[in-house]
Design an enzyme around this catalytic site. Structure first.
Site, PDB file in Angstrom:
ATOM      1  N   HIS A 173      39.327  46.247  50.568  1.00 16.71           N
ATOM      2  CA  HIS A 173      39.579  47.104  51.733  1.00 16.71           C
ATOM      3  C   HIS A 173      38.422  46.888  52.702  1.00 16.71           C
ATOM      4  O   HIS A 173      37.262  47.147  52.373  1.00 16.71           O
ATOM      5  CB  HIS A 173      39.688  48.564  51.311  1.00 16.71           C
ATOM      6  CG  HIS A 173      40.880  48.854  50.461  1.00 16.71           C
ATOM      7  ND1 HIS A 173      40.852  49.666  49.341  1.00 16.71           N
ATOM      8  CD2 HIS A 173      42.165  48.408  50.567  1.00 16.71           C
ATOM      9  CE1 HIS A 173      42.049  49.720  48.800  1.00 16.71           C
ATOM     10  NE2 HIS A 173      42.875  48.971  49.530  1.00 16.71           N
ATOM     11  N   GLU A 215      35.532  49.568  53.472  1.00 18.46           N
ATOM     12  CA  GLU A 215      34.779  50.176  52.374  1.00 18.46           C
ATOM     13  C   GLU A 215      33.496  49.358  52.228  1.00 18.46           C
ATOM     14  O   GLU A 215      33.446  48.347  51.532  1.00 18.46           O
ATOM     15  CB  GLU A 215      35.629  50.218  51.108  1.00 18.46           C
ATOM     16  CG  GLU A 215      36.862  51.105  51.296  1.00 18.46           C
ATOM     17  CD  GLU A 215      37.775  51.172  50.084  1.00 18.46           C
ATOM     18  OE1 GLU A 215      37.414  50.632  49.012  1.00 18.46           O
ATOM     19  OE2 GLU A 215      38.869  51.757  50.213  1.00 18.46           O
ATOM     20  N   HIS A 260      34.856  49.244  45.417  1.00 20.62           N
ATOM     21  CA  HIS A 260      35.547  50.131  46.351  1.00 20.62           C
ATOM     22  C   HIS A 260      34.700  51.363  46.649  1.00 20.62           C
ATOM     23  O   HIS A 260      33.846  51.765  45.852  1.00 20.62           O
ATOM     24  CB  HIS A 260      36.888  50.585  45.771  1.00 20.62           C
ATOM     25  CG  HIS A 260      37.912  49.508  45.700  1.00 20.62           C
ATOM     26  ND1 HIS A 260      38.829  49.277  46.699  1.00 20.62           N
ATOM     27  CD2 HIS A 260      38.167  48.587  44.737  1.00 20.62           C
ATOM     28  CE1 HIS A 260      39.596  48.258  46.365  1.00 20.62           C
ATOM     29  NE2 HIS A 260      39.212  47.815  45.169  1.00 20.62           N
ATOM     30  N   GLU A 263      34.833  52.289  41.681  1.00 18.06           N
ATOM     31  CA  GLU A 263      35.036  53.197  42.810  1.00 18.06           C
ATOM     32  C   GLU A 263      33.836  54.128  42.905  1.00 18.06           C
ATOM     33  O   GLU A 263      33.431  54.730  41.907  1.00 18.06           O
ATOM     34  CB  GLU A 263      36.305  54.010  42.581  1.00 18.06           C
ATOM     35  CG  GLU A 263      36.790  54.777  43.768  1.00 18.06           C
ATOM     36  CD  GLU A 263      37.686  53.957  44.674  1.00 18.06           C
ATOM     37  OE1 GLU A 263      37.511  54.052  45.899  1.00 18.06           O
ATOM     38  OE2 GLU A 263      38.557  53.226  44.152  1.00 18.06           O
TER      39      GLU A 263
END
EC number: 3.5.1.114
Length: 313
Positions: free
Chosen positions: A24, A27, A118, A178
């Site tokens: 992404h 990010e 992420h 994450e």
């Protein structure tokens, strides 16, 4: 003795490891961590404990500082998408390129381990998100990461490997790392440093594993996704009519009981959790999930015991 032998696992060394960022493009912890790794490697200023392939997954989205340009790349790695012909979307084409580079998915040639980096706007600390609750490698990495300076949790999505849609599913072992909270499109030094620390710990663990080190057994708390909850919406226009309740906001992984406040309507009404069992919320009010109709996810937690011995083949 027979019981002890039953707890021994035969596992090969992890000779091919990938660290990916920018899946992404907004990010930024993963984006800049990958930038730094590539820059240091170019200048020959870094000595890796293991051989690592470093990948900027979605360079076009990174250049524009957007999550994606046409479609979410991290939803493009199912077997059906990867095997389709004549893709036109940039991210769909890119997923097939990454599958060729890091896979092919499900093959003996696939990367032994993929760590995909992420960020989340939710207050989740550091999480490893995987499709398996029985992967010895991922579970022990999570246990090793407990020495990091922020909380570490293991999230399990109970989805068949063929239907697993994220980049990390291309590897024999893999997870999304994450970390948050961090708004998309900017970088916070503390979040970047925590991710950098976690990646270094990961590579240290791989080095120890490949050297034949014996790891102590123990347990890991596993959070298995039960369901996603959407925001309350107008039945006619489908527009959102409530926000996450202040009592729930930022309380990721704090047990949510039936009757607890969940949303606060724009007219001031408290809407309560109507589930029949207490569950653990995460990805609370993740900004990128508004488009996916997800206000938060709910999980069951259980303690999973993992074997202490491993024998390399």
């Amino acid at each position: 003795r027979e019981r002890e032998r039953a707890r021994e696992l035969m596992l090969p060394a992890l000779s091919r490891v990938a660290v990916c960022g920018g899946t992404h493009g907004n990010e930024l912890s993963g984006v800049y961590l990958v930038h730094e790794r590539l820059k240091r490697r170019k200048k020959s200023q870094v000595m890796e404990p293991v051989a690592v392939v470093t990948v900027m997954s979605n360079p076009r989205a990174v250049q524009r500082c957007v999550r994606y340009t046409e479609t979410d790349l991290n939803r493009c790695f199912t077997h059906a998408i990867l095997s389709a012909s004549e893709q036109t979307s940039y991210e769909l084409v890119r997923s097939q390129e990454l599958n060729s580079l890091l896979g092919p998915k499900g093959s003996a040639e696939a990367m032994d381990l993929i760590c995909d980096l992420h960020n989340t706007t939710a207050n989740m600390g550091l999480c490893l998100i995987t499709y398996s609750d029985s992967d010895w490698i991922c579970l022990h990495i999570c246990k090793y990461l407990q020495m990091a300076t922020i909380p570490v949790r293991y999230i399990h999505y109970d989805i068949p490997r063929s239907e697993a849609y994220s980049l990390d599913s291309v590897g024999k072992h893999g997870f999304a790392m994450e970390i948050g909270p961090q708004p998309h499109g900017l970088i916070r030094a503390n979040i970047f440093m925590a991710m950098q620390e976690a990646v270094q710990l990961l590579l240290d663990w791989v080095r120890l594993f490949n050297s034949g080190a014996q790891f102590e057994g123990g347990s890991v708390d596993v959070y298995t996704l039960v369901k996603n909850i959407d925001y309350p919406r107008d039945p006619h226009t489908h527009t959102i009519i409530a926000a996450v309740h202040p009592d729930l906001q930022d309380r990721d992984f704090c047990l949510l009981h039936p009757g607890d406040p969940m949303f606060l309507s724009f007219s001031g009404e408290t809407l309560r959790y109507k589930g029949k069992e207490p569950l653990y919320p995460f990805f609370i009010n993740e900004s990128a999930y508004y488009e996916k109709a997800v206000a938060l996810s709910l999980a069951r937690r259980r303690k999973l015991f993992i074997p202490k011995k491993v024998i390399q083949t």
